[in-house]
Enzyme design. Sequence first.
Site, PDB file in Angstrom:
ATOM      1  N   HIS A 111       0.865  -1.183   0.000  1.00  0.00           N
ATOM      2  CA  HIS A 111       0.000   0.000   0.000  1.00  0.00           C
ATOM      3  C   HIS A 111       0.903   1.235   0.000  1.00  0.00           C
ATOM      4  O   HIS A 111       1.910   1.260   0.711  1.00  0.00           O
ATOM      5  CB  HIS A 111      -0.885  -0.021   1.261  1.00  0.00           C
ATOM      6  CG  HIS A 111      -1.838   1.131   1.323  1.00  0.00           C
ATOM      7  ND1 HIS A 111      -3.002   1.169   0.578  1.00  0.00           N
ATOM      8  CD2 HIS A 111      -1.790   2.299   2.013  1.00  0.00           C
ATOM      9  CE1 HIS A 111      -3.626   2.313   0.816  1.00  0.00           C
ATOM     10  NE2 HIS A 111      -2.919   3.011   1.682  1.00  0.00           N
ATOM     11  N   SER A 143       3.793   0.697   2.749  1.00  0.00           N
ATOM     12  CA  SER A 143       3.644  -0.329   3.792  1.00  0.00           C
ATOM     13  C   SER A 143       3.410  -1.668   3.116  1.00  0.00           C
ATOM     14  O   SER A 143       2.631  -1.757   2.159  1.00  0.00           O
ATOM     15  CB  SER A 143       2.406  -0.056   4.658  1.00  0.00           C
ATOM     16  OG  SER A 143       2.447   1.218   5.241  1.00  0.00           O
TER      17      SER A 143
HETATM   18  C1  GRF Z   1       1.329   0.854  -6.072  1.00  0.00           C
HETATM   19  O1  GRF Z   1       1.458   2.193  -5.669  1.00  0.00           O
HETATM   20  C2  GRF Z   1       0.833   0.015  -4.933  1.00  0.00           C
HETATM   21  O2  GRF Z   1       1.269   0.437  -3.673  1.00  0.00           O
HETATM   22  C3  GRF Z   1      -0.646   0.199  -5.025  1.00  0.00           C
HETATM   23  O3  GRF Z   1      -0.918   0.248  -6.412  1.00  0.00           O
HETATM   24  C4  GRF Z   1       0.231   0.691  -7.114  1.00  0.00           C
HETATM   25  C5  GRF Z   1       0.552  -0.362  -8.116  1.00  0.00           C
HETATM   26  O4  GRF Z   1       1.561   0.013  -8.998  1.00  0.00           O
HETATM   27  N1  GRF Z   1      -1.341  -0.837  -4.308  1.00  0.00           N
HETATM   28  P1  GRF Z   1       2.156  -1.053 -10.000  1.00  0.00           P
HETATM   29  O5  GRF Z   1       1.008  -1.682 -10.768  1.00  0.00           O
HETATM   30  O6  GRF Z   1       2.913  -2.075  -9.208  1.00  0.00           O
HETATM   31  O7  GRF Z   1       3.037  -0.260 -10.909  1.00  0.00           O
END
Ligand code: GRF
Length: 202
Positions: A111, A143
Amino acid sequence: MAKLRLGVLASHNGSNMRALHRASLAADGLFEVAIVLSNNSGSGALEYAREHGVSARHMSGRTHPDPVALDDAIRAVLVEHEVGLVVTAGYMRKLGPGVRSEFSGRIINIHPALLPKHGGHGMWGIRVHEAVLAAGDAVSGPSVHLVDEEYDTGAVLAQREVPVLAGDSAESLAARVLAAEHDLLPRVVADIAREHAARASR
Ligand code: GRF
């Protein structure tokens, strides 16, 4: 050494999945990405997996209209690929009860904020960073936490602080946090993989 096999679920870009895949190649056999699942047939995550010879499946309400059947099919694919750790990284769906109970204590999520702040239902994507700026926080950062039946409430395993800079937009903050995610997530997975290998050799 017992390699930890990852099942990675991602909905869009999949940059965290790519970071995990790259780290797995450098991690000397500690862990590997066994399967990438996405609810989005056009996701960058599936495209990358296919280009890199990693098993990839599109599974969604389109492929399995019945949510119970979808949950069961995802569970079955993860079991079939002998997954030891499920990683949701930018996965925009809640996991079903079948997957959660099959992999209880073995599902982690990343997250982009310092939980318990700025988490929960609806807190995803750019909204998270907008909330951090609106709160006037001086620090943010990713996190990694265990997944339970709610959004973003499972035990936090690791966090990384990232400064919020004067003049930050939600986008500039998101980019700084995402770069930290790409370092933090593979480290947490490597730690879990070491524990897994130690348990297997006992
Ligand atoms: C990341 O910021 C993650 O923390 C959140 O969604 C985003 C996903 O990015 N849950 P990616 O698809 O890994 O580039």
